[in-house]
Design an enzyme around this catalytic site. Structure first.
Site, short mmCIF file in Angstrom:
data_model
loop_
_atom_site.label_atom_id
_atom_site.label_comp_id
_atom_site.label_asym_id
_atom_site.label_seq_id
_atom_site.Cartn_x
_atom_site.Cartn_y
_atom_site.Cartn_z
N CYS A 115 0.82 -1.23 0.00
CA CYS A 115 0.00 0.00 0.00
C CYS A 115 0.85 1.28 0.00
O CYS A 115 0.35 2.36 -0.30
CB CYS A 115 -0.95 0.01 1.20
SG CYS A 115 -2.02 -1.42 1.25
N HIS A 268 -3.19 7.36 2.57
CA HIS A 268 -3.60 6.03 2.10
C HIS A 268 -4.98 5.73 2.71
O HIS A 268 -5.24 6.05 3.88
CB HIS A 268 -2.58 4.99 2.56
CG HIS A 268 -3.03 3.59 2.30
ND1 HIS A 268 -3.53 3.19 1.09
CD2 HIS A 268 -3.07 2.49 3.11
CE1 HIS A 268 -3.86 1.92 1.16
NE2 HIS A 268 -3.60 1.47 2.37
N ASN A 298 -9.98 0.07 0.26
CA ASN A 298 -8.51 0.13 0.23
C ASN A 298 -8.02 -0.44 -1.10
O ASN A 298 -8.08 -1.64 -1.34
CB ASN A 298 -7.95 -0.68 1.41
CG ASN A 298 -6.44 -0.69 1.47
OD1 ASN A 298 -5.76 -0.28 0.53
ND2 ASN A 298 -5.90 -1.16 2.57
N1 COA Z 1 -18.15 -7.93 10.32
C1 COA Z 1 -18.52 -8.15 11.59
N2 COA Z 1 -17.65 -8.43 12.56
C2 COA Z 1 -16.36 -8.50 12.23
C3 COA Z 1 -15.90 -8.30 10.92
C4 COA Z 1 -16.86 -8.02 9.95
N3 COA Z 1 -16.54 -7.81 8.65
N4 COA Z 1 -14.56 -8.43 10.89
C5 COA Z 1 -14.18 -8.70 12.16
N5 COA Z 1 -15.27 -8.76 12.95
C6 COA Z 1 -15.33 -9.04 14.39
C7 COA Z 1 -14.15 -9.84 14.88
O1 COA Z 1 -14.33 -11.22 14.63
C8 COA Z 1 -14.20 -9.53 16.35
O2 COA Z 1 -15.15 -10.33 16.96
P1 COA Z 1 -14.93 -10.92 18.45
O3 COA Z 1 -14.79 -9.71 19.33
O4 COA Z 1 -16.15 -11.70 18.67
O5 COA Z 1 -13.66 -11.70 18.37
C9 COA Z 1 -14.66 -8.10 16.40
O6 COA Z 1 -15.28 -7.84 15.12
C10 COA Z 1 -13.54 -7.09 16.61
O7 COA Z 1 -12.48 -7.43 15.74
P2 COA Z 1 -11.25 -6.49 15.55
O8 COA Z 1 -10.35 -7.11 14.53
O9 COA Z 1 -10.68 -6.15 16.88
O10 COA Z 1 -12.01 -5.22 14.94
P3 COA Z 1 -11.45 -3.80 14.62
O11 COA Z 1 -12.27 -2.79 15.25
O12 COA Z 1 -9.96 -3.74 14.84
O13 COA Z 1 -11.73 -3.67 13.05
C11 COA Z 1 -10.50 -3.83 11.02
C12 COA Z 1 -11.18 -4.60 12.16
C13 COA Z 1 -9.86 -4.85 10.09
C14 COA Z 1 -11.54 -3.03 10.28
C15 COA Z 1 -9.43 -2.90 11.61
O14 COA Z 1 -8.66 -3.61 12.55
C16 COA Z 1 -8.51 -2.32 10.60
O15 COA Z 1 -8.91 -1.55 9.76
N6 COA Z 1 -7.22 -2.64 10.70
C17 COA Z 1 -6.21 -2.06 9.87
C18 COA Z 1 -6.38 -2.54 8.49
C19 COA Z 1 -5.41 -1.93 7.58
O16 COA Z 1 -5.14 -0.77 7.68
N7 COA Z 1 -4.92 -2.75 6.69
C20 COA Z 1 -4.17 -2.34 5.62
C21 COA Z 1 -2.96 -1.57 5.95
S1 COA Z 1 -2.35 -1.15 4.42
#
Ligand code: COA
Length: 343
Positions: A115, A268, A298
């Protein structure tokens, strides 16, 4: 040529027609529209057509950028494509794009910083142009992330989209404080397992090539597997916010600017909450931030040029304004560029 200044003279973007909505994702994995919007800010993403490849999107974005600069492919003397999803392992997608655009002879190569590829690419190309190697360069970020996403993994498949953004950069023999001002780049491979895409046909993996077939000398490979993005989302999130917060401070200090000098932040587009955290760190109002995450998701290294392109097309950019570009990526690899808009 003496030390030149490097200017952005053309910009273009391309997004495939097919839009995948959150409502459709609700039918595919265990998620809800409300969760996706609240946790990511993403409302929809574009998906590449069955008969398209990364190079096709790159070509469309490049044509718009060339037209915007008022030049043709014959005026270009280097072409760089940043991509995580190349058409082939080799040759470089940049050579495919060169051929499709009808270009000849000038150098063409890919860069891979996921990215952060466009931010890395700007830094690389600026350095080469200032050293006098090239006069006009076409730099493209193009990604078909939908081809490597695991569509059964709700933690990742909701995040990504496809598209391409392109810029024309031109070196001018002047030292006016205009155009690209400079960059800061970082990487820390200790984090490499938190965000990666694996494939059973990893190009250099011994287990699938020599090991399996050494004795029979049969190098045919199992074609059952496909590539898939794997991510520990919350850990990536935490590091991204910290590293982006420090890299924006670092680049401002390096080039002797302060928060209040920045007119636009072009980040980004991974997650609206990461973008908001960086804007807050810079004490910037969110309406001074180029935002495409809601409509594009993204798009990896296409996201920064696509966001800059949308900002430009909206008519809000003015000559002399200071733009801060930043990105965070798997690796981890992250960085930032400063650009004085001179178009
Ligand atoms: N829909 C519903 N629930 C979801 C889900 C979805 N699409 N994806 C994950 N969950 C759930 C998880 O299973 C977890 O459930 P649990 O508490 O029962 O275990 C809960 O939501 C929280 O998960 P978590 O991973 O802590 O959520 P989050 O608030 O961190 O959001 C992302 C997840 C991926 C959106 C976030 O972490 C993120 O954006 N991370 C960075 C991604 C990024 O920048 N990537 C690229 C860099 S270039």
């Amino acid at each position: 040529m003496s030390l030149a200044s490097v200017h952005l003279t053309g910009i273009g973007g391309y997004l495939p027609e097919r839009i995948l909505t959150n409502a459709e994702l609700e039918q595919m994995v265990d998620t809800t529209e409300a969760w996706i919007i609240e946790r990511t800010g993403i409302q929809q993403r574009h998906i590449i057509a069955a008969d398209q490849m990364t190079s096709d999107m790159a070509v469309e974005a490049a044509k718009v950028a060339l037209a915007d600069a008022g030049i043709s492919i014959d005026d270009i003397d280097a072409l760089v494509v940043s991509t995580t999803t190349p058409d082939l392992i080799f040759p470089a997608t940049a050579t495919v794009v060169q051929a499709k655009l009808g270009g000849k002879d000038f150098p063409a190569w890919d860069i891979q910083a996921v990215c952060s590829g466009f931010v890395y690419g700007l830094a690389q190309v600026e350095g080469m142009m200032r050293a006098g190697m090239f006069k006009r360069v076409l730099l493209i970020g193009a990604e078909a992330m939908s081809r490597i996403v695991d569509w059964t993994d709700r933690g990742t498949c909701i995040l990504f989209g496809d598209g391409a953004g392109a810029v024309v950069l031109e070196a001018r023999e002047s030292n006016v404080e205009n155009g690209l001002i400079g960059s800061v780049l970082h990487a820390d491979g200790a984090y490499r397992d938190l965000l990666k895409a694996t494939h059973p046909h990893r190009p250099s993996s011994p287990d699938l090539h020599q090991q399996v077939n050494h004795e029979s000398a049969d190098f045919s490979l199992d074609s059952a597997g496909t590539a898939a993005v794997e991510m520990k989302g919350n850990e990536v999130f935490r590091v991204a916010v910290t590293k982006l917060g420090s890299v924006v401070n670092e680049i401002l200090a390096k080039y002797e600017f302060s928060d209040s000098d920045i007119d636009w932040l072009v980040p980004h587009q991974a997650n609206i909450r990461i973008i908001q955290a960086t804007a807050k760190k810079l004490k910037m109002d969110i309406d001074r931030v180029a935002l495409t995450v809601g409509s594009h998701g993204n798009t990896s290294s296409a996201s920064v040029p696509l966001a800059l392109n949308e900002l430009y097309r909206s008519g809000r950019l003015e000559k002399g304004q200071l733009i801060l570009l930043e990105a965070f990526a798997g690796g981890f690899a992250w960085g930032a560029n400063l650009l004085r808009w001179s178009k």
